[in-house]
Structure formats: structure tokens, C-alpha cells
Design an enzyme around this catalytic site. Structure first.
Site, mmCIF file in Angstrom:
data_model
loop_
_atom_site.group_PDB
_atom_site.id
_atom_site.type_symbol
_atom_site.label_atom_id
_atom_site.label_comp_id
_atom_site.label_asym_id
_atom_site.label_seq_id
_atom_site.Cartn_x
_atom_site.Cartn_y
_atom_site.Cartn_z
ATOM 1 N N HIS A 168 45.099 -2.804 31.422
ATOM 2 C CA HIS A 168 46.061 -3.894 31.336
ATOM 3 C C HIS A 168 46.804 -4.172 32.639
ATOM 4 C CE1 HIS A 168 48.859 -6.632 29.439
ATOM 5 N NE2 HIS A 168 49.882 -5.928 29.906
ATOM 6 N N ASP B 5 50.866 -10.351 32.191
ATOM 7 C CA ASP B 5 51.482 -9.891 30.946
ATOM 8 C C ASP B 5 52.428 -10.996 30.476
ATOM 9 O OD1 ASP B 5 51.967 -7.332 29.148
ATOM 10 O OD2 ASP B 5 53.964 -8.035 29.704
#
Length: 312
Positions: free
Chosen positions: A289, A99
Site C-alpha cells: 500500500h 491513500d
């Protein structure tokens, strides 16, 4: 054995969790996470023969959170990792990020190839610097509801997230893939009437640890990373068009909207433009994610294979 400590580096106190001995590997987490998000990777990488260190990044957890928004530029974030390597008694390291930690890792490799000998990114492809500031690009495209824009004004997102931290962390970990664009009448978290159950890859104790930490720290530190997006564009002008030549790996989930969006998908498809020495691009089917937590075994296997390859 897993251990933790505070290390003074780059003018702040950095909390790290570490394990093992051997070549140094830094694991940089993203938003809204902590070093705890690498809990499945630390023992596995250590057992493979590495000294693996996962810091709480600047503004997160038990690491210092400077007051000024300007203290969270990409130079500050990479500077923390450069200083951390030195304080750990090393001159070289392999750096991996997920991320927001991925841009830190990519830029660390770009800025200091003398220190960071190999690099990995999870979920966020290496950036190439566009011809104008990202926020200006969004505005010119007629976009007004992207989450980056919502995060810009200090205090707004903080108020939403800190109202009910338990719900916030459930909503983000369970439904962030649907929340990159805000719906009219709602904040980033969407409709609060929707029940947000924990996904099966987060245990109650792990969730409680994260919630307790964010109740104590708030969300300002991490959100300040987003408030430097345009400033980072200005600061990185000398590296416009530059490539990262170290060995690299990229791992992402096939259902992650960060890599399936128009911009993200283009960056994934064309990452060879930035990474001429890309060793592997692994897209894991069915995963979202939070890849190193969702699919820890596949991520661990890929990372360890890469680490062993680049460390000889």
C-alpha cells in the site's frame, strides 16, 4: 533546495515542504502519514523541472486541526488545495494524492478543472458515487467489522493508537494489508503480542520523525476524515455520474488490499468509467500500500514521465 513554511489558506495554517521551480505540482498524503511520506518524490520531481509542494494535510502534523468533525468534509479538503494554489501565486496546478490524498486529488480535479489541469492517484482508485451512503451499504451487507466502522465513534480508535504510538506506526506500516477487517477481541492493530518490525523501506530516523509527530498531535484530525464518509456522499450528489476529463495516472501495488478487495478491484478494473483520459495505469508487482515509499524509483519514473507529458 528543500524548504518548509506555514501558509495561511482557507482559514487554517497549512505546513508545506517544497522544492524546485516551474509548473506547480501538489502532493497530497494519506492516513496515517505526513508530507514526509513524499520525501523521495520531492527532490526527483523538482530536478525534473517542477515546483513541487507537499502539505501536511488538514488535521495532520504542523497543519491546523479544527475541532469539529464537520470541518473535514471533502469540500474542506479540496478547498484547502484550491486556496493553497492561490497562496502559492499560481492559477493552475497538477495534483497527485496517495491513500486518502487520492480522493482529495480526484475530487479536486472533478470540482475545479479550471485549476487542476492533470491528476494522479496512488493506491486508491477514483470513486464513483454509489446509490446509498457507504456506511449503510456496509450494514446492509451484514458487515460490522470493517475498519471504517471502527473509526466512526470519536475517541475509540484514538485511544488504541495513542497508547503506544511507536507500536502503532510499526503495526500500520508493516501489517495494514491484513487489517482492513477487525478480528474479534482485537482493535485495528491486531494482536499486540505480535512483533512488528520496520519494513526495509522505512529508516529508523524516518520512523522516529513520524512517531514524534503523532505523539504530539494525536490521531483525531486524520480520523475525522473517515467520520465524513457518509456526509461526503450527501455533499457530492451534484456530481453523481460525473467524469474527470483531465489527463490522469493511477499507480498501485499488486499486493495492496485496497485495490485487491472486491470493491477496490472493481474500481481499478472499471476506472475508465470515471477517467476517460487515463494515460497510464501502473500496477507494481510485489508492492503493497505505501507505494511511493516502498517503490520510490518506479513511482518517481512514472510520475515524472506523466508530469512532463501533461505539462508540455
Amino acid at each position: 533546495m528543500l524548504s518548509s513554511r506555514l501558509i495561511s489558506a482557507n482559514g487554517i495554517e497549512i505546513f508545506v515542504t517544497e522544492q524546485g521551480s516551474g509548473p506547480l505540482v501538489l502532493l497530497c498524503h494519506g492516513w496515517p502519514e505526513l508530507s514526509h511520506s513524499w520525501r523521495h518524490q520531492l527532490p526527483a520531481i523538482a530536478a525534473a523541472g517542477f515546483h513541487v509542494v507537499a502539505p501536511d494535510m488538514r488535521g495532520f502534523g504542523r497543519t491546523s486541526a479544527p475541532e469539529s468533525v464537520e470541518s473535514y468534509s471533502i469540500f474542506d479538503l479540496v478547498g484547502d488545495m484550491v486556496a493553497l494554489v492561490a497562496e502559492l501565486g499560481e492559477t493552475k496546478a497538477i495534483i497527485v494524492g496517495h491513500d486518502w490524498g487520492a480522493p482529495v486529488a480526484w475530487h479536486a480535479a472533478l470540482f475545479r478543472p479550471d485549476i487542476f489541469t492533470a491528476v494522479g492517484g496512488l493506491s486508491v482508485a477514483p470513486p464513483w458515487r454509489g446509490h446509498e451512503r457507504p456506511m449503510e451499504t456496509l450494514a446492509k451487507s451484514g458487515i460490522t467489522n470493517f475498519y471504517w466502522q471502527y473509526f466512526q465513534k470519536p475517541g475509540v480508535a484514538e485511544a488504541e493508537f495513542e497508547r503506544d504510538v511507536d507500536y502503532t506506526m510499526r503495526a500500520i506500516s508493516f501489517g495494514v494489508d491484513d487489517s482492513l477487517y477487525l478480528r474479534e477481541g482485537f482493535g485495528f492493530l491486531g494482536n499486540p503480542a505480535i512483533e512488528r518490525k520496520l519494513p526495509d523501506w522505512i529508516g529508523p530516523a524516518d520512523h522516529a520523525h513520524v512517531v514524534e509527530t503523532y505523539r504530539r498531535t494525536g490521531f483525531r484530525g486524520g480520523l475525522n476524515w473517515y467520520r465524513n464518509i457518509d456526509r461526503n456522499w450527501d455533499l457530492t450528489a451534484p456530481w453523481h455520474g460525473a467524469q474527470i476529463h483531465q489527463p490522469a495516472i493511477f499507480i498501485a501495488g499488486a499486493k495492496d488490499s485496497v485495490v485487491t478487495s472486491i470493491l477496490g478491484g472493481k474500481r481499478v478494473t472499471e476506472m475508465h468509467r470515471v477517467l476517460p483520459n487515463l494515460k497510464r495505469k501502473l500496477i507494481i508487482e510485489g508492492a503493497g500500500h505505501w507505494i511511493q515509499q516502498e517503490r520510490r524509483d518506479e513511482v518517481n519514473a512514472a510520475l515524472i514521465e506523466f508530469l512532463k507529458d501533461v505539462s508540455g
